[in-house]
Every structure is written in C-alpha cells, then in structure tokens.
Scaffold this motif. Structure first.
Motif, mmCIF file in Angstrom:
data_model
loop_
_atom_site.group_PDB
_atom_site.id
_atom_site.type_symbol
_atom_site.label_atom_id
_atom_site.label_comp_id
_atom_site.label_asym_id
_atom_site.label_seq_id
_atom_site.Cartn_x
_atom_site.Cartn_y
_atom_site.Cartn_z
ATOM 1 N N LEU A 1 0.939 -1.282 -0.121
ATOM 2 C CA LEU A 1 0.097 0.049 0.207
ATOM 3 C C LEU A 1 0.589 1.194 -0.074
ATOM 4 O O LEU A 1 1.714 1.373 0.914
ATOM 5 C CB LEU A 1 -0.880 -0.159 1.333
ATOM 6 N N THR A 2 0.702 2.059 -1.158
ATOM 7 C CA THR A 2 1.587 3.418 -1.125
ATOM 8 C C THR A 2 1.038 4.425 -0.150
ATOM 9 O O THR A 2 -0.176 4.267 0.293
ATOM 10 C CB THR A 2 1.637 3.736 -2.471
ATOM 11 N N ARG A 3 1.684 5.533 0.175
ATOM 12 C CA ARG A 3 1.150 6.562 0.831
ATOM 13 C C ARG A 3 0.097 7.221 0.335
ATOM 14 O O ARG A 3 -0.749 7.804 0.786
ATOM 15 C CB ARG A 3 2.428 7.633 0.783
ATOM 16 N N LYS A 4 -0.304 7.013 -1.164
ATOM 17 C CA LYS A 4 -1.192 7.614 -1.807
ATOM 18 C C LYS A 4 -2.238 6.799 -1.919
ATOM 19 O O LYS A 4 -3.535 6.931 -2.444
ATOM 20 C CB LYS A 4 -0.912 7.990 -3.159
ATOM 21 N N GLY A 5 -2.294 5.466 -1.465
ATOM 22 C CA GLY A 5 -3.145 4.486 -1.261
ATOM 23 C C GLY A 5 -3.397 3.645 -2.594
ATOM 24 O O GLY A 5 -4.140 3.079 -2.741
ATOM 25 N N GLU A 6 -2.490 3.556 -3.289
ATOM 26 C CA GLU A 6 -2.293 2.637 -4.555
ATOM 27 C C GLU A 6 -1.830 1.363 -3.946
ATOM 28 O O GLU A 6 -1.183 1.181 -2.900
ATOM 29 C CB GLU A 6 -1.116 3.118 -5.474
ATOM 30 N N ILE A 7 -2.604 0.355 -4.323
ATOM 31 C CA ILE A 7 -2.447 -1.113 -4.197
ATOM 32 C C ILE A 7 -1.379 -1.914 -5.280
ATOM 33 O O ILE A 7 -1.878 -1.899 -6.422
ATOM 34 C CB ILE A 7 -3.883 -1.942 -3.997
ATOM 35 N N TRP A 8 -0.651 -2.356 -4.551
ATOM 36 C CA TRP A 8 0.466 -3.357 -5.374
ATOM 37 C C TRP A 8 0.049 -4.619 -4.997
ATOM 38 O O TRP A 8 0.048 -4.967 -3.829
ATOM 39 C CB TRP A 8 1.842 -2.774 -5.402
ATOM 40 N N ILE A 9 0.300 -5.573 -5.909
ATOM 41 C CA ILE A 9 0.210 -7.111 -5.555
ATOM 42 C C ILE A 9 1.691 -7.688 -6.075
ATOM 43 O O ILE A 9 1.696 -7.330 -7.377
ATOM 44 C CB ILE A 9 -0.986 -7.926 -6.276
ATOM 45 N N VAL A 10 2.115 -8.411 -5.327
ATOM 46 C CA VAL A 10 3.305 -9.132 -5.880
ATOM 47 C C VAL A 10 3.358 -10.517 -5.644
ATOM 48 O O VAL A 10 3.360 -11.298 -4.635
ATOM 49 C CB VAL A 10 4.786 -8.665 -5.295
ATOM 50 N N ASP B 1 -7.685 -7.759 -10.927
ATOM 51 C CA ASP B 1 -8.660 -7.151 -10.540
ATOM 52 C C ASP B 1 -8.702 -6.543 -9.310
ATOM 53 O O ASP B 1 -9.626 -5.838 -8.892
ATOM 54 C CB ASP B 1 -9.855 -7.896 -10.802
ATOM 55 N N TRP B 2 -7.630 -6.803 -8.459
ATOM 56 C CA TRP B 2 -7.484 -6.530 -7.183
ATOM 57 C C TRP B 2 -6.269 -5.643 -6.764
ATOM 58 O O TRP B 2 -5.999 -5.418 -5.638
ATOM 59 C CB TRP B 2 -7.202 -7.886 -6.203
ATOM 60 N N CYS B 3 -5.629 -4.949 -7.678
ATOM 61 C CA CYS B 3 -4.777 -4.023 -7.581
ATOM 62 C C CYS B 3 -4.561 -2.892 -8.621
ATOM 63 O O CYS B 3 -5.074 -3.201 -9.746
ATOM 64 C CB CYS B 3 -3.291 -4.840 -7.433
ATOM 65 N N GLU C 1 -0.099 0.769 -14.829
ATOM 66 C CA GLU C 1 -1.081 0.933 -13.870
ATOM 67 C C GLU C 1 -2.345 0.781 -14.443
ATOM 68 O O GLU C 1 -2.879 0.883 -15.438
ATOM 69 C CB GLU C 1 -1.010 2.691 -13.460
ATOM 70 N N ALA C 2 -3.267 -0.120 -13.562
ATOM 71 C CA ALA C 2 -4.831 -0.193 -13.993
ATOM 72 C C ALA C 2 -5.731 0.319 -12.735
ATOM 73 O O ALA C 2 -5.783 -0.417 -11.813
ATOM 74 C CB ALA C 2 -4.861 -1.782 -14.386
ATOM 75 N N ARG C 3 -6.071 1.619 -12.642
ATOM 76 C CA ARG C 3 -6.573 1.853 -11.492
ATOM 77 C C ARG C 3 -7.909 1.115 -11.086
ATOM 78 O O ARG C 3 -8.696 0.781 -11.849
ATOM 79 C CB ARG C 3 -7.073 3.504 -11.576
ATOM 80 N N LEU C 4 -7.771 1.054 -9.519
ATOM 81 C CA LEU C 4 -9.226 0.247 -9.116
ATOM 82 C C LEU C 4 -10.251 1.191 -8.859
ATOM 83 O O LEU C 4 -10.048 2.327 -8.937
ATOM 84 C CB LEU C 4 -8.719 -0.223 -7.813
ATOM 85 N N ALA C 5 -11.397 0.691 -9.050
ATOM 86 C CA ALA C 5 -12.816 1.379 -8.713
ATOM 87 C C ALA C 5 -12.658 1.943 -7.395
ATOM 88 O O ALA C 5 -12.363 1.031 -6.687
ATOM 89 C CB ALA C 5 -13.905 0.527 -9.000
ATOM 90 N N PRO C 6 -13.211 3.221 -7.040
ATOM 91 C CA PRO C 6 -13.036 3.646 -5.755
ATOM 92 C C PRO C 6 -13.752 2.510 -4.693
ATOM 93 O O PRO C 6 -12.990 2.683 -3.585
ATOM 94 C CB PRO C 6 -13.747 4.862 -5.894
ATOM 95 N N ARG D 1 -13.796 -0.628 -4.685
ATOM 96 C CA ARG D 1 -12.880 -1.896 -4.574
ATOM 97 C C ARG D 1 -11.590 -1.344 -3.546
ATOM 98 O O ARG D 1 -11.212 -2.177 -2.669
ATOM 99 C CB ARG D 1 -12.527 -2.349 -5.752
ATOM 100 N N ARG D 2 -11.310 -0.361 -4.024
ATOM 101 C CA ARG D 2 -10.030 0.437 -3.227
ATOM 102 C C ARG D 2 -10.553 0.531 -1.728
ATOM 103 O O ARG D 2 -9.431 0.046 -1.003
ATOM 104 C CB ARG D 2 -9.386 1.756 -3.830
ATOM 105 N N LYS D 3 -11.537 1.193 -1.371
ATOM 106 C CA LYS D 3 -11.648 1.195 -0.032
ATOM 107 C C LYS D 3 -11.908 0.037 0.447
ATOM 108 O O LYS D 3 -11.358 -0.156 1.746
ATOM 109 C CB LYS D 3 -13.178 2.099 0.000
ATOM 110 N N ALA D 4 -12.449 -0.975 0.078
ATOM 111 C CA ALA D 4 -12.686 -2.293 0.863
ATOM 112 C C ALA D 4 -11.456 -3.129 1.167
ATOM 113 O O ALA D 4 -11.055 -3.486 1.953
ATOM 114 C CB ALA D 4 -13.634 -3.246 -0.121
ATOM 115 N N LEU D 5 -10.634 -3.002 0.050
ATOM 116 C CA LEU D 5 -9.266 -3.623 0.106
ATOM 117 C C LEU D 5 -8.466 -2.900 1.035
ATOM 118 O O LEU D 5 -7.589 -3.529 1.942
ATOM 119 C CB LEU D 5 -8.551 -3.550 -1.215
ATOM 120 N N THR D 6 -8.358 -1.383 1.184
ATOM 121 C CA THR D 6 -7.577 -0.771 1.969
ATOM 122 C C THR D 6 -8.189 -1.181 3.416
ATOM 123 O O THR D 6 -7.207 -1.472 4.376
ATOM 124 C CB THR D 6 -7.861 0.686 1.870
ATOM 125 N N LEU D 7 -9.313 -1.156 3.717
ATOM 126 C CA LEU D 7 -10.129 -1.596 5.007
ATOM 127 C C LEU D 7 -9.240 -2.950 5.391
ATOM 128 O O LEU D 7 -9.235 -3.405 6.430
ATOM 129 C CB LEU D 7 -11.569 -1.376 5.115
#
Length: 156
Positions: free
Chosen positions: A48-57, A77-79, A117-122, A124-130
């Motif tokens: 999780l970046t400081r800006k809220g971007e989600i990376w999967i490795v 679909d999850w990052c 970059e493939a931006r997540l829908a807002p 989904r981003r909120k759910a993943l961040t939580l």
C-alpha cells in the motif's frame, strides 16, 4: 512471518516475499504477506503506497511454480499494479512483459520493470484498504497476545 525465523526455515516463496517486503518498505510502501482477498485468493505480498495505491507481488520460486499457477490473472482485478518476484536464476522469458518484475532474495529485491497502472474502482479500493488495515492490525495484535481469537479474514 516473524523476523526470528531463519531463511533456511522458510519455503522458497517465503524467502522471496521477505525480500520483496523489504524492497517495498524502501520504496515507502507498507506490506502484508499472504494477504487474503475475495473470492478465495491470497496475494503473496500486498503493498500500500502513501497515496493509497495497491500493489500485488506474486512470488514464483521456479518454472514449475509459475506454470502450475492458473489463477494469477485473477489478481489483476484486485490491484493498481501487478508484479512478479523471482530469483536471479528464474527464466524471465516465461513472465508476461505487461507486468512488473522484481528480482529478489531473502535480503531485498530490485525492481527490473515497473508494472503498468490499472486503477481500481473507488469502492474496491476502499474495501481492500480496510481489509489491509484489519488484517495487519489483527496480526500485530496476535503477536502481542497469541491467546486472542484470530479475525476470520486474517486467518484465511
């Protein structure tokens, strides 16, 4: 994964994940290893970046490990960015060129190729961040008090 474990006690993918987590920290990302996702997916490393971007490795320790993985495209679909982490002996020609790439060992990792970059829908981003925050907090609390019940999402 505890820092007290020796590298020789870890599976090859766990060694790669440890190195990737260190590299992500150097890049300013927080990470969770073996991060449970929906539906029944588990990312080797989620950052999780400081800006809220989600990376999967996704860590692959051998040709056989890579060729037997038929679910990796489900992670896209999850990052926001998707990477592979492999060791220096891995045959790189197997990996899709439209994904990111780290070369890793138990002590660190080097990004050889950034992921598109493939931006997540807002939503989904909120759910993943939580989910990320809850899993990380539950694991931390488990280290402090192992007798506490584990949250279901932290155990998946």
């Amino acid at each position: 994964m505890s820092d007290s474990r020796s590298l020789s006690d870890m599976q090859p993918g766990q060694v790669l994940a440890r190195g990737v987590a260190r590299a992500l920290a150097d890049l300013g990302l927080a990470s969770v290893l073996e991060m449970p996702l929906r539906p029944r997916l588990r990312a080797d490393v989620m950052g999780l970046t400081r800006k809220g971007e989600i990376w999967i490795v996704e860590c692959k320790s051998s040709r056989a490990d890579f060729t037997s993985d038929r679910k990796w495209q489900g992670y896209l679909d999850w990052c926001d960015r998707y990477f592979w982490a492999v060791d220096a002996t891995f045959p790189l020609e197997l990996l899709p060129e439209d994904t990111g790439l780290f070369i890793a060992d138990g002590y660190g990792a080097e990004m050889l190729r950034d992921a598109p970059e493939a931006r997540l829908a807002p939503a989904r981003r909120k759910a993943l961040t939580l989910d990320f925050a809850r899993v990380a907090a539950a694991r931390l609390q488990g280290f402090r008090d192992p007798s506490l019940p584990v949250l279901p999402e932290a155990a998946r």
